[in-house]
Design an enzyme around this catalytic site. Structure first.
Site, PDB file in Angstrom:
ATOM      1  N   HIS A   1      47.505  39.632  30.182  1.00  0.00           N
ATOM      2  CA  HIS A   1      46.685  40.834  29.777  1.00  0.00           C
ATOM      3  C   HIS A   1      45.519  40.855  29.158  1.00  0.00           C
ATOM      4  CE1 HIS A   1      49.574  44.141  31.265  1.00  0.00           C
ATOM      5  NE2 HIS A   1      50.439  43.011  30.958  1.00  0.00           N
TER       6      HIS A   1
ATOM      7  N   CYS B   1      48.234  41.565  35.521  1.00  0.00           N
ATOM      8  CA  CYS B   1      49.861  41.383  35.321  1.00  0.00           C
ATOM      9  C   CYS B   1      50.425  42.105  36.730  1.00  0.00           C
ATOM     10  CB  CYS B   1      50.492  42.175  34.142  1.00  0.00           C
ATOM     11  SG  CYS B   1      52.072  41.670  33.496  1.00  0.00           S
TER      12      CYS B   1
ATOM     13  N   GLU C   1      43.224  42.535  29.001  1.00  0.00           N
ATOM     14  CA  GLU C   1      42.389  43.873  28.461  1.00  0.00           C
ATOM     15  C   GLU C   1      42.869  44.289  26.938  1.00  0.00           C
ATOM     16  OE1 GLU C   1      46.557  45.166  29.219  1.00  0.00           O
ATOM     17  OE2 GLU C   1      45.145  43.736  30.189  1.00  0.00           O
TER      18      GLU C   1
END
Length: 242
Positions: free
Chosen positions: A211, A107, A213
């Site tokens: 994102h 990001c 993660e």
């Protein structure tokens, strides 16, 4: 032998904590790396000692990058800048890039990579990119699939996913505009926003606009990004140890 992965942090609103979302740490660990967070030391530009400790560097999401780093004045929609964080991450990037250390940006991280290599950003895609679709939904869980991403065949990203079209989450209002030096865009959303960049050189340098993660636990295929990064970091660890 596990590679040590440096994870960048951000200053809390009250500037009392140098912290990061644990999803980054969990995802690196699940991929076989040993995550360590690198604190922000205000006014420090020499992070050589930290870089000597780690085998890969992960740039995390967060604040808008100040537009004066790419020669622009701010638009009205710009928000949450932190010049302290900008200087900290740019210093880390310069050192890691010179060492050819594996670098992964998420990001804000993809934007930081681009700006550090003399590229520029759309400060606000909704006001600056006509026809932009949704990229920052409200009241939506971080692990929800949101929009599609087209991946170029032959890219590192395609090697990781093995697909030309995937769905990702999305939480951003800035994006890559002019590409930085030695970078190529390897994925786009269907409205033309850059969703991934890679190096044109022989090194692991990858940035994604979404994102991953936040997706790894519910959608395990996104762990592949962290596994590729960790494996590249392990190879780097062995190389510098020789």
């Amino acid at each position: 032998m596990k590679p040590i992965i440096g994870v960048t942090t951000f200053l809390s609103d009250a500037s009392k904590y140098s912290t990061v979302n644990r999803n980054y740490v969990d995802s690196v660990y699940a991929a076989g790396g040993l995550p360590v967070t690198i604190p922000i030391v205000e006014g420090e530009a020499d992070y050589e000692a930290y870089l000597d400790m780690v085998d890969g560097l992960l740039f995390t999401g967060g604040n808008d990058i100040a537009p004066y780093y790419y020669g622009e004045n701010p638009v009205r929609q710009l928000h949450s800048m932190s010049s302290i964080r900008d200087e900290y991450e740019l210093s880390l990037f310069r050192g890691a890039y010179e060492k050819k250390m594996p670098i992964f940006g998420i990001c804000r991280g993809i934007q930081l990579i681009n700006v550090a290599l003399e590229g520029s950003l759309y400060q606000d895609i909704y006001s600056q990119c006509p026809g932009t679709l949704g990229h920052s939904p409200e009241h939506t869980a971080a692990d929800e699939l949101y929009h599609s991403v087209q991946i170029q065949k032959g890219s590192k990203l395609y090697e990781i996913f093995g697909e030309e079209r995937i769905f990702t989450n999305s939480f951003h209002h800035q994006a890559v505009k002019a590409l930085g030096k030695n970078l190529v865009a390897t994925a786009y959303s269907e409205d033309g926003i850059v969703e991934a960049v890679e190096s044109t050189e022989e090194r692991f340098l990858l940035g994604v606009q979404w994102h991953p993660e936040a997706m790894t636990k519910r959608h395990p295929k996104f762990t592949g990004l962290f596994q590729a990064f960790v494996q590249a970091s392990l190879a780097y660890k062995k190389e510098v140890a020789v």
